[in-house]
Design a protein around this motif. Sequence first.
Motif, mmCIF file in Angstrom:
data_model
loop_
_atom_site.group_PDB
_atom_site.id
_atom_site.type_symbol
_atom_site.label_atom_id
_atom_site.label_comp_id
_atom_site.label_asym_id
_atom_site.label_seq_id
_atom_site.Cartn_x
_atom_site.Cartn_y
_atom_site.Cartn_z
ATOM 1 N N VAL A 91 0.841 -1.203 0.000
ATOM 2 C CA VAL A 91 0.000 0.000 0.000
ATOM 3 C C VAL A 91 0.877 1.256 0.000
ATOM 4 O O VAL A 91 0.594 2.230 -0.721
ATOM 5 C CB VAL A 91 -0.964 -0.009 1.208
ATOM 6 C CG1 VAL A 91 -1.601 1.352 1.431
ATOM 7 C CG2 VAL A 91 -2.048 -1.064 1.011
ATOM 8 N N ASP A 92 1.961 1.244 0.768
ATOM 9 C CA ASP A 92 2.870 2.404 0.779
ATOM 10 C C ASP A 92 3.465 2.637 -0.611
ATOM 11 O O ASP A 92 3.566 3.790 -1.070
ATOM 12 C CB ASP A 92 3.998 2.193 1.795
ATOM 13 C CG ASP A 92 3.524 2.323 3.231
ATOM 14 O OD1 ASP A 92 2.440 2.902 3.462
ATOM 15 O OD2 ASP A 92 4.248 1.827 4.139
ATOM 16 N N GLN A 93 3.846 1.569 -1.310
ATOM 17 C CA GLN A 93 4.380 1.696 -2.667
ATOM 18 C C GLN A 93 3.324 2.249 -3.617
ATOM 19 O O GLN A 93 3.617 3.101 -4.470
ATOM 20 C CB GLN A 93 4.889 0.336 -3.168
ATOM 21 C CG GLN A 93 6.124 -0.152 -2.451
ATOM 22 C CD GLN A 93 6.493 -1.582 -2.838
ATOM 23 O OE1 GLN A 93 5.718 -2.288 -3.486
ATOM 24 N NE2 GLN A 93 7.684 -2.006 -2.429
ATOM 25 N N LEU A 94 2.088 1.756 -3.464
ATOM 26 C CA LEU A 94 1.011 2.248 -4.335
ATOM 27 C C LEU A 94 0.710 3.717 -4.064
ATOM 28 O O LEU A 94 0.404 4.482 -4.996
ATOM 29 C CB LEU A 94 -0.244 1.391 -4.155
ATOM 30 C CG LEU A 94 -0.154 -0.022 -4.730
ATOM 31 C CD1 LEU A 94 -1.389 -0.838 -4.323
ATOM 32 C CD2 LEU A 94 -0.014 0.002 -6.244
ATOM 33 N N LEU A 107 0.920 6.567 -6.777
ATOM 34 C CA LEU A 107 -0.225 7.433 -7.036
ATOM 35 C C LEU A 107 0.166 8.911 -6.959
ATOM 36 O O LEU A 107 -0.257 9.714 -7.811
ATOM 37 C CB LEU A 107 -1.340 7.131 -6.033
ATOM 38 C CG LEU A 107 -2.630 7.935 -6.162
ATOM 39 C CD1 LEU A 107 -3.290 7.692 -7.528
ATOM 40 C CD2 LEU A 107 -3.590 7.594 -5.049
ATOM 41 N N ILE A 108 0.971 9.258 -5.982
ATOM 42 C CA ILE A 108 1.423 10.652 -5.855
ATOM 43 C C ILE A 108 2.249 11.046 -7.085
ATOM 44 O O ILE A 108 2.055 12.134 -7.662
ATOM 45 C CB ILE A 108 2.231 10.839 -4.553
ATOM 46 C CG1 ILE A 108 1.292 10.725 -3.355
ATOM 47 C CG2 ILE A 108 2.963 12.179 -4.546
ATOM 48 C CD1 ILE A 108 2.006 10.673 -2.015
ATOM 49 N N ASP A 138 1.168 13.927 -9.806
ATOM 50 C CA ASP A 138 2.029 15.068 -10.173
ATOM 51 C C ASP A 138 2.269 15.104 -11.669
ATOM 52 O O ASP A 138 2.220 16.173 -12.312
ATOM 53 C CB ASP A 138 3.370 14.987 -9.425
ATOM 54 C CG ASP A 138 3.228 15.247 -7.935
ATOM 55 O OD1 ASP A 138 2.200 15.826 -7.515
ATOM 56 O OD2 ASP A 138 4.161 14.870 -7.175
ATOM 57 N N LEU A 139 2.539 13.944 -12.267
ATOM 58 C CA LEU A 139 2.764 13.852 -13.714
ATOM 59 C C LEU A 139 1.513 14.280 -14.465
ATOM 60 O O LEU A 139 1.599 15.013 -15.470
ATOM 61 C CB LEU A 139 3.156 12.421 -14.089
ATOM 62 C CG LEU A 139 3.532 12.177 -15.550
ATOM 63 C CD1 LEU A 139 4.733 13.037 -15.973
ATOM 64 C CD2 LEU A 139 3.841 10.704 -15.768
ATOM 65 N N ASN A 140 0.347 13.878 -13.987
ATOM 66 C CA ASN A 140 -0.915 14.261 -14.609
ATOM 67 C C ASN A 140 -1.101 15.777 -14.540
ATOM 68 O O ASN A 140 -1.535 16.393 -15.527
ATOM 69 C CB ASN A 140 -2.071 13.548 -13.916
ATOM 70 C CG ASN A 140 -3.379 13.713 -14.654
ATOM 71 O OD1 ASN A 140 -3.396 13.784 -15.880
ATOM 72 N ND2 ASN A 140 -4.474 13.756 -13.903
#
Length: 122
Positions: free
Chosen positions: A95-98, A102-103, A107-109
């Motif tokens: 979950v921490d990796q996901l 996601l962050i 940011d890329l989005n």
Amino acid sequence: ESKRQELGSNRKQGEQLEFAQTLSTCEAQALPPGACSKDEVQESKEISEPTELQKLKDLNLQLVERLAQERTAHAKVQESFEAMSNDNGTLVTRVDQLIDQLIYLSDLNDELREELSAASAS
């Protein structure tokens, strides 16, 4: 002094207990309390002790069996708990990796939307 009083008290209790046993034995035999002698009471006690001892041994055996079953069940629960705990640790890491992914994607989005807005404006 207190030890002497305690010993005297213990003796009285022992005598009272013996009298109560004599009385209950006489009552069980439907005899008046004075009709039973201590020897008769002692004989009846000797006869009943083996059965009581056997009952206690049986109860003790049952208790040991239950304890063994409970220990086995506890061991299984402990193993399941440890397995779940390990699974939980793995899931927390995932979950921490996901969340990090996601962050990054968020940011890329945002950057891509800004570029798209800039390109559309020009």
